[in-house]
Design an enzyme around this catalytic site. Structure first.
Site, mmCIF file in Angstrom:
data_model
loop_
_atom_site.group_PDB
_atom_site.id
_atom_site.type_symbol
_atom_site.label_atom_id
_atom_site.label_comp_id
_atom_site.label_asym_id
_atom_site.label_seq_id
_atom_site.Cartn_x
_atom_site.Cartn_y
_atom_site.Cartn_z
ATOM 1 N N ASP A 7 2.455 0.263 -3.684
ATOM 2 C CA ASP A 7 1.140 0.941 -4.049
ATOM 3 C C ASP A 7 0.198 0.257 -3.681
ATOM 4 O OD1 ASP A 7 -0.209 3.516 -4.984
ATOM 5 O OD2 ASP A 7 -0.858 1.944 -6.474
ATOM 6 N N GLU A 9 -4.475 -0.584 -4.131
ATOM 7 C CA GLU A 9 -5.657 -0.358 -4.446
ATOM 8 C C GLU A 9 -6.611 -0.696 -3.631
ATOM 9 O OE1 GLU A 9 -5.905 1.741 -7.059
ATOM 10 O OE2 GLU A 9 -3.967 1.642 -7.626
ATOM 11 N N GLU A 52 -17.698 4.058 -7.738
ATOM 12 C CA GLU A 52 -16.265 5.106 -7.951
ATOM 13 C C GLU A 52 -14.944 4.641 -7.729
ATOM 14 O OE1 GLU A 52 -18.374 5.438 -3.808
ATOM 15 O OE2 GLU A 52 -19.220 5.105 -5.923
ATOM 16 N N HIS A 150 -5.408 3.254 -12.709
ATOM 17 C CA HIS A 150 -4.517 2.934 -11.614
ATOM 18 C C HIS A 150 -4.480 1.419 -11.518
ATOM 19 C CE1 HIS A 150 -4.897 7.013 -9.150
ATOM 20 N NE2 HIS A 150 -5.234 7.015 -10.474
ATOM 21 N N ASP A 155 1.721 1.397 -10.969
ATOM 22 C CA ASP A 155 1.969 2.802 -10.113
ATOM 23 C C ASP A 155 3.166 2.738 -9.366
ATOM 24 O OD1 ASP A 155 -0.113 3.657 -11.279
ATOM 25 O OD2 ASP A 155 -1.436 4.067 -9.540
#
Length: 227
Positions: A7, A9, A52, A150, A155
């Site tokens: 995963d 980010e 965000e 997250h 994850d």
């Protein structure tokens, strides 16, 4: 069979607009069992962190400022993933960022034949259902209570459990026996069963036991089988 569950980010949703990867987490699985081997890294994206995006993963510019750039760890990452299939949730997103970072380092994109998308698997297995990682964890009873934001490695660990369920659940090892071949020999060599020899136990009733049983049956009043 070796697979890498991973995963990422990022600073946003589109590397074509200058978004960068800031974290990657990889889990090694062999025959769909985690081996405990992982690769995890944070990266300085060399750009600002939109509010965000930070709200999703909690990685601030200040936290990432002293982290290595992707180019400084690309060789370690490539060594870890090797040529194994790469499993991700909404894999096109993660592959897009991998390709973008590889391109900045002068490396070719990842071959799409290696891509396994767990969303595509979930659509087949659960048509019409919610397919987010949280929803699938709930469906399969996977604890995610420690997932407040997250995180790439966290994850990936959750996704590894989801992936096993999507591929057939905890009994997947039974299906792999025919595929594993020599791998089973290797596993046996790692964990030999050094058990002492035990003679087989007698399982037939002795003459004395048969006699006692016959005496007991004779005391029964009108048993069904004698009608």
């Amino acid at each position: 069979m070796r697979e890498i569950i991973f995963d990422t980010e990022t600073t946003g949703i589109d590397p074509r607009n200058g978004d960068r990867m800031v974290e990657i987490g990889c889990i090694e699985m062999i025959n769909r069992v985690p081996t405990g081997q992982t690769f995890h890294a944070y990266f300085n994206p060399e750009r600002s962190m939109p509010a965000e995006a930070e709200a999703v993963h909690g990685l601030s510019e200040a936290f990432l400022a002293d982290k290595p750039r992707f180019a400084e760890r690309i060789d370690e990452l490539l060594e870890f993933i090797g040529d194994s299939p790469l499993v991700a949730h909404n894999a096109g997103f993660d592959f897009g960022f991998l390709d973008a970072e590889f391109a900045l380092c002068g490396y070719p994109p990842v071959c799409r034949t290696r891509m396994v998308d767990t969303i595509a698997l979930a659509k087949v297995r659960h048509p019409g259902a919610k397919l987010s990682l949280d929803a699938l964890c709930s469906r399969y009873g996977i604890d995610r209570s420690h997932r407040t934001k997250h995180g790439a490695l966290l994850d990936a660990e959750l996704l590894a459990q989801v992936y096993v369920e999507l591929r057939g659940g905890r009994q997947i090892g039974l299906e792999l026996v025919a595929e594993a071949g020599p791998a089973l020999v290797e596993v046996a060599a790692v964990a030999p069963r050094n058990r002492p020899f035990r003679a087989p136990r007698p399982h037939a009733a002795s003459e004395q036991e048969l006699a006692r049983h016959a005496a007991f049956v004779a005391t029964l009043d009108a048993p069904l089988w004698s009608a």
